[in-house]
Every structure is written in structure tokens, then in C-alpha cells.
Design an enzyme around this catalytic site. Structure first.
Site, PDB file in Angstrom:
ATOM      1  N   LYS A 244      49.955  38.764  72.286  1.00 36.88           N
ATOM      2  CA  LYS A 244      51.286  38.253  71.912  1.00 36.88           C
ATOM      3  C   LYS A 244      52.359  39.322  72.101  1.00 36.88           C
ATOM      4  O   LYS A 244      53.461  39.022  72.571  1.00 36.88           O
ATOM      5  CB  LYS A 244      51.271  37.727  70.473  1.00 36.88           C
ATOM      6  CG  LYS A 244      50.517  36.403  70.312  1.00 36.88           C
ATOM      7  CD  LYS A 244      51.117  35.313  71.190  1.00 36.88           C
ATOM      8  CE  LYS A 244      50.449  33.973  71.025  1.00 36.88           C
ATOM      9  NZ  LYS A 244      50.951  32.962  71.979  1.00 36.88           N
TER      10      LYS A 244
ATOM     11  N   GLY B  19      49.203  23.297  77.333  1.00 35.05           N
ATOM     12  CA  GLY B  19      48.411  23.301  76.091  1.00 35.05           C
ATOM     13  C   GLY B  19      48.874  22.227  75.130  1.00 35.05           C
ATOM     14  O   GLY B  19      48.877  22.395  73.912  1.00 35.05           O
TER      15      GLY B  19
ATOM     16  N   ILE C 186      50.728  27.509  60.775  1.00 29.92           N
ATOM     17  CA  ILE C 186      51.359  26.180  60.817  1.00 29.92           C
ATOM     18  C   ILE C 186      50.428  25.164  60.149  1.00 29.92           C
ATOM     19  O   ILE C 186      49.245  25.083  60.493  1.00 29.92           O
ATOM     20  CB  ILE C 186      51.642  25.743  62.278  1.00 29.92           C
ATOM     21  CG1 ILE C 186      52.450  26.809  63.036  1.00 29.92           C
ATOM     22  CG2 ILE C 186      52.342  24.391  62.304  1.00 29.92           C
ATOM     23  CD1 ILE C 186      53.848  27.041  62.544  1.00 29.92           C
TER      24      ILE C 186
ATOM     25  N   ASP D 299      45.828  23.521  84.764  1.00 27.08           N
ATOM     26  CA  ASP D 299      45.304  24.787  84.272  1.00 27.08           C
ATOM     27  C   ASP D 299      46.334  25.837  84.674  1.00 27.08           C
ATOM     28  O   ASP D 299      46.529  26.101  85.864  1.00 27.08           O
ATOM     29  CB  ASP D 299      43.942  25.057  84.941  1.00 27.08           C
ATOM     30  CG  ASP D 299      43.333  26.376  84.472  1.00 27.08           C
ATOM     31  OD1 ASP D 299      44.042  27.156  83.793  1.00 27.08           O
ATOM     32  OD2 ASP D 299      42.160  26.620  84.793  1.00 27.08           O
TER      33      ASP D 299
ATOM     34  N   TYR E 278      44.230  38.877  69.952  1.00 24.00           N
ATOM     35  CA  TYR E 278      45.284  37.854  69.939  1.00 24.00           C
ATOM     36  C   TYR E 278      46.666  38.503  69.754  1.00 24.00           C
ATOM     37  O   TYR E 278      47.609  38.209  70.490  1.00 24.00           O
ATOM     38  CB  TYR E 278      44.984  36.871  68.802  1.00 24.00           C
ATOM     39  CG  TYR E 278      46.025  35.808  68.560  1.00 24.00           C
ATOM     40  CD1 TYR E 278      46.335  34.874  69.539  1.00 24.00           C
ATOM     41  CD2 TYR E 278      46.681  35.716  67.337  1.00 24.00           C
ATOM     42  CE1 TYR E 278      47.270  33.884  69.301  1.00 24.00           C
ATOM     43  CE2 TYR E 278      47.604  34.727  67.093  1.00 24.00           C
ATOM     44  CZ  TYR E 278      47.899  33.814  68.070  1.00 24.00           C
ATOM     45  OH  TYR E 278      48.827  32.823  67.823  1.00 24.00           O
TER      46      TYR E 278
ATOM     47  N   GLY F 286      47.108  20.856  71.810  1.00 25.07           N
ATOM     48  CA  GLY F 286      46.817  21.752  70.695  1.00 25.07           C
ATOM     49  C   GLY F 286      47.497  21.306  69.418  1.00 25.07           C
ATOM     50  O   GLY F 286      48.166  20.257  69.371  1.00 25.07           O
TER      51      GLY F 286
HETATM   52  N1  SER Z   1      47.793  30.552  63.308  1.00 20.94           N
HETATM   53  C1  SER Z   1      47.535  31.716  64.092  1.00 20.94           C
HETATM   54  C2  SER Z   1      46.183  32.263  63.858  1.00 20.94           C
HETATM   55  O1  SER Z   1      45.750  32.230  62.759  1.00 20.94           O
HETATM   56  C3  SER Z   1      48.571  32.772  63.794  1.00 20.94           C
HETATM   57  O2  SER Z   1      49.482  32.764  64.835  1.00 20.94           O
HETATM   58  O3  SER Z   1      45.569  32.750  64.749  1.00 20.94           O
END
Ligand code: SER
Length: 318
Positions: free
Chosen positions: A146, A8, A172, A52, A142, A11
Site C-alpha cells: 500500500k 476487483g 470496513i 485480470d 500488505y 470484493g
Molecule cells: N481491512 C483491511 C485488512 O484488515 C485493512 O485495510 O487487511
């Protein structure tokens, strides 16, 4: 000397992490991979290959062919995109992480780093100064992926002696590659809009406080954890943070540099996601076990971000 493969890699984090890793470990020793055609920035000073991570054969072949010691598995569908297509998020995030952990185990590689997130926490987690070890019952797909990855990685460490490490990244903020599909993305988009149009409509309400970090700190935390002495690690998954702010506080900081900047607020489906996450994070475990310390606060990040982005956006062709 380490040889590192990053998945990835095009990204938001990968794009800048690759350059930093190549500076530290040498261009040829950092293999950038991804499913798309490589952007120029990833091929300028080292190799990029199509990969992939859902293709276990190709994954193992590349790890052997390029003589890899460490895998940084950055493939992930983020929170907002995960709510639009939860099935794809589960498959992409969890199945690829399982493949990577299995490949690292089978081939006996030295180390694997797979990011986690503040999204691993949920509405029943204490939201202020959220500790490293606390109840985790996320309500987004999500977040669920995790937590699954954290538990799976730690299982591989206990059961198979795989050197798994993970950081729970906050939002980030970065100037090189745009994030995609996340809930904290507003804190990047706001800078582009402030510079280009002097206006921004936030998809989170003005008082939504979330933990955040500037890209140089994200890169520092990642490399510091890779380099940390395994004997000193009691944990394998770590909270990290630098600052916590609301859209209104960020807008006010931007106004100090761009006085006629204006913001308004139209919360959408991201609001419910943000409301289930911590407002601030306690990263004292990372500070204690491997010396984590961020460099940027809100004013220094805002200043640097505007400077970098102004230069980027005024470059020819932008
Ligand atoms: N930046 C991510 C999100 O907003 C948080 O881990 O999905």
C-alpha cells in the site's frame, strides 16, 4: 458524465460500490470487472466483464473499448492473506496497480483511484490520532504494497500529470459481501455469528482498538473524493475514518440488541498485525480539502447492520 471501470468489483467494497456508482452515474456507465464469474448483484443493472489487471493488453483494450474516463482499482490481497502468501500479495497488489497507472498514463484517462489502508502505517507510527503525513514503515507485506502504491501514484501525478487519488480506508463493516483475509474482518464476522449462533470467538484480543467505518460511509468517502475539485487537493492520499472501537466495545453494543450474545477471545496471528496499526486516525486533512464527514457512529452502525443482516439471513435460501 463519467464512464468508470472498477477492478476487483466482486470484493467487499466493490460489490456495494458498483450499485452506488450506477445509481449516480447510470448503469451502463459503470463497468464492473473481475477475474471470476460475476455474482448476480453485479449484472442486474449494468455490464460485468472478465478482466485480470495483470494482463496489460486486456486492461488497455477494455479501457479503450468501453471508453473509460475513470478507473477505480480495487484489486487487493488483504493483510492476513498477504502474510500467508507475501509473494502473491506483492505481485497482485503492486504489479496490477503499476499496470493501471501505466494504462491511465498511456491512454490519457481523466482519473484513477486506488485504495490504500491503515495498514500503510507501522509500529513506529504514532498510534493515537495518527496524522495524514507521518512516518510510515509498515511491517506487513500488505502494508508495504500500500505504501508502494501511494508513492507510485503520487509520482505519476507529479511526473506525468495523472490524476491519482487514494483513501487510506480503515476496517470496513458491511452486510452485502464478506471481506476475505483481512485483520479487521472480525468486525463483520461477529455480526453474522451474533445473529446465527449468538456466539463469536474473536481472533483479536478484547482491547485491540482499530479505526473502522460502515460501508455507507466508505462509499460516500469514495464518491466524494472522485468528485472533489482537483484544484483544492493539496494531498493525493487521505486518511479517512468514522469510529474506533475494540472487539469488547463492539460486543457490548451488539448485546444491547441481542442480549444473550456471548464473545470469547482467542488471538491468532492477526493480533501482531493489528498491534502494528493505528488505534485511531486523524482525518482532518480529508475534512479540510474535500469536506469529508462520516454519518455513522458505533451505535447507529450496529443497529443498521443487525437490521440489514437479519433481513438478509432470513431471506429464502440463506
Ligand atoms: N481491512 C483491511 C485488512 O484488515 C485493512 O485495510 O487487511
Amino acid at each position: 458524465m463519467k464512464r468508470i471501470l472498477v477492478t476487483g468489483s466482486y470484493g467487499q467494497i466493490g460489490t456495494e460500490l458498483i450499485g452506488a456508482l450506477r445509481k449516480k452515474y447510470g448503469g451502463e456507465n459503470v463497468i464492473a470487472t473481475g477475474r471470476k464469474k460475476a455474482p448476480d448483484i453485479l449484472t442486474a443493472d449494468g455490464p460485468y466483464y472478465r478482466l485480470d489487471a495483470l494482463d496489460m493488453n486486456d486492461l488497455q483494450n477494455q479501457l479503450v473499448d468501453y471508453d473509460i474516463d475513470v478507473v477505480i482499482h480495487n484489486v487487493s490481497i488483504l493483510s492476513g492473506a498477504g502474510e500467508q502468501n507475501p509473494q502473491l500479495a506483492w505481485e497482485t497488489n503492486v504489479q496490477s496497480a503499476y499496470n493501471v497507472l501505466e494504462a491511465v498514463r498511456i491512454l490519457g484517462l481523466n482519473q484513477v483511484m486506488i485504495p490504500s489502508s491503515i495498514a500503510a502505517f507501522g509500529p513506529s507510527t504514532p498510534r493515537e490520532n495518527t496524522p495524514n503525513d507521518v512516518i510510515m514503515r509498515p511491517t506487513t507485506m500488505y502494508g508495504i504494497t500500500k505504501v508502494a502504491i501511494e508513492l507510485l501514484g503520487e509520482y505519476y501525478t507529479r511526473k506525468f500529470n495523472v490524476d491519482f487519488r487514494s483513501l487510506r480506508y480503515p476496517g470496513i463493516i458491511s452486510s452485502e459481501a464478506l471481506p476475505g483475509g483481512g485483520t479487521t474482518d472480525y468486525a463483520v464476522a461477529i455480526f453474522y455469528e451474533a445473529i446465527k449462533n449468538k456466539r463469536y470467538t474473536s481472533f483479536l484480543s478484547k482491547d485491540t482498538r482499530l479505526p473502522m467505518m460502515y460501508m455507507p460511509d466508505c462509499i460516500k468517502s469514495t464518491i466524494d473524493l472522485i468528485e472533489a475539485d482537483a484544484k483544492k487537493l493539496v494531498h493525493r492520499t487521505f486518511n479517512v475514518t468514522a469510529v474506533s472501537f475494540t472487539p469488547e466495545e463492539l460486543a457490548n453494543e451488539i448485546k444491547k440488541i441481542i442480549p444473550d450474545f456471548q464473545i470469547d477471545y482467542k488471538p491468532d496471528f492477526h493480533q501482531a498485525i493489528a498491534d502494528s496499526w493505528p488505534k485511531s486516525i486523524d482525518d482532518s486533512v480529508a475534512r479540510k480539502e474535500w469536506g469529508w464527514k462520516p454519518d455513522y457512529d458505533l451505535p447507529s452502525m450496529t443497529k443498521d447492520m443487525i437490521k440489514k443482516l437479519k433481513a438478509k439471513l432470513s431471506a429464502p435460501g440463506k
